[in-house]
Design a protein around this motif. Structure first.
Motif, short mmCIF file in Angstrom:
data_model
loop_
_atom_site.label_atom_id
_atom_site.label_comp_id
_atom_site.label_asym_id
_atom_site.label_seq_id
_atom_site.Cartn_x
_atom_site.Cartn_y
_atom_site.Cartn_z
N ASP A 180 138.60 14.93 88.76
CA ASP A 180 138.75 16.37 88.47
C ASP A 180 139.90 16.49 87.46
O ASP A 180 141.05 16.59 87.84
N GLU A 230 139.04 11.92 93.29
CA GLU A 230 138.42 12.62 94.41
C GLU A 230 137.13 11.93 94.85
O GLU A 230 136.51 11.20 94.07
N GLY A 252 138.64 17.29 96.56
CA GLY A 252 140.09 17.48 96.42
C GLY A 252 140.84 16.17 96.24
O GLY A 252 140.31 15.10 96.52
N THR A 253 142.08 16.30 95.78
CA THR A 253 142.83 15.09 95.42
C THR A 253 144.08 14.93 96.29
O THR A 253 144.69 15.91 96.70
N LYS A 311 140.14 23.59 84.20
CA LYS A 311 139.43 22.43 84.72
C LYS A 311 137.99 22.31 84.21
O LYS A 311 137.25 21.46 84.68
N ALA A 331 137.48 21.63 95.71
CA ALA A 331 138.51 21.98 96.68
C ALA A 331 139.86 22.01 95.97
O ALA A 331 140.19 21.08 95.24
N GLU A 382 142.92 13.68 88.59
CA GLU A 382 142.83 13.90 90.04
C GLU A 382 141.68 13.06 90.55
O GLU A 382 140.53 13.28 90.17
MN MN Z 1 140.92 18.64 92.24
#
Ligand code: MN
Length: 282
Positions: free
Chosen positions: A166, A137, A248-249, A179, A81, A135
């Motif tokens: 991430d 998550e 997601g972060t 990434k 995400a 990040e």
């Molecule tokens: Mn991320």
């Protein structure tokens, strides 16, 4: 149940400070850990009680003595995400002015499956002089093949949860490039099956660099929660057993450097700490 892969591709159940080796019991083939993992996810559905009873076995190690590997041994794809917390969007706009839209507009992106690494493995910085960020998550693994999964059905497809980093180079290259370097998706410390997590969308999680608290979030602030992420990626696209989703972060992302230790803790899931090393010649 907490499932861990450890030492030499062995599979175990974590029970407090012990890890019970069930490699033989479940006919886990150490030379084919991914195939074995997919089989174990199928087996778990109908043999949970039998697996639970294996915890009594004497064939156990102390958790502190083993080397934990990534609890998903390999993956077909990692969906991640992008901007899935509003406060992370704010900070990216303040620092880089580059996050005008959220997940609602841009959906998820792919990270290379070969970026996957374990909770005992270092993060290897690929090049000198580029800013590389942490990040924190919540991640999860898909247990069975699915397409057009609705949020109301998503729980049936999510096999288990883990903490996920991430790792991301900041720059103008494509997101999937920045990434996808080797070691850029550490997961661990083990996998917690979804039946043990009351509500994955209400979990506190934190990240420290050395002893400094950098991120302090809760999955209740996700724009797309875990189930919605799965619905989004399966609209006309198929997920397979072993596919991973990084949810997601939150705010607080920042740079990591050679010599740092990065620690992530996720409520009800666990924690791990990984060192950061340089992969380039100095
Ligand atoms: Mn991320």
């Amino acid at each position: 149940m907490k499932l861990a892969i450890f030492n030499d591709n062995q599979i175990g159940i974590v029970d407090k400070e012990r890890i019970v080796d069930i490699t033989e019991n479940v006919k886990w083939d150490k030379t084919k850990p991914f195939d074995s993992f997919v089989q174990l996810m199928e087996y778990y559905e109908t043999n949970k009680e039998e697996l639970e009873s294996m915890k009594q076995s004497e064939d156990a190690y102390s958790l502190s003595e083993v080397k934990l590997q990534a609890p998903v041994p390999a993956t077909g794809k990692i969906w991640a995400a992008p901007v899935n917390y509003l406060k992370h969007q704010e900070e990216m706009n303040q620092q880089f002015n580059n996050a005008p839209r959220t997940i609602k507009d841009i959906q998820l992106f792919l990270k290379s499956p070969s970026s996957l690494s374990g909770p005992s493995d270092p993060i290897v910085l690929p090049m000198e002089g580029s800013r590389t960020d942490h990040e924190a998550e919540l991640g999860f693994v898909v247990g069975k093949k699915g397409r057009n999964i609705k949020t109301s059905e998503a729980e049936d497809y999510i096999f288990g949860y883990f903490a996920l980093l991430d790792i991301s180079v900041r720059g103008n290259e494509e997101r999937s490039w920045r990434k996808s370097f080797d070691t850029f998706t550490p997961i661990g410390p083990y996998l917690v099956t979804s039946d043990e997590i009351d509500d994955p969308n209400k979990l506190d999680f934190k990240l420290w660099v050395n002893d400094e608290l950098r991120q302090d979030g809760n999955t209740r602030h996700l724009i797309y929660d875990c189930n919605k992420c799965l619905e989004a990626v399966t609209q006309n696209m198929t997920v397979y057993p072993g596919d991973i989703i990084a949810t997601g972060t939150p705010e607080g992302v920042g740079p990591i450097q050679e010599g740092d230790n990065v620690k992530i803790h996720v409520q009800d899931v666990g924690e791990f700490t990984v060192p950061v090393i340089a992969g380039y010649q100095k």
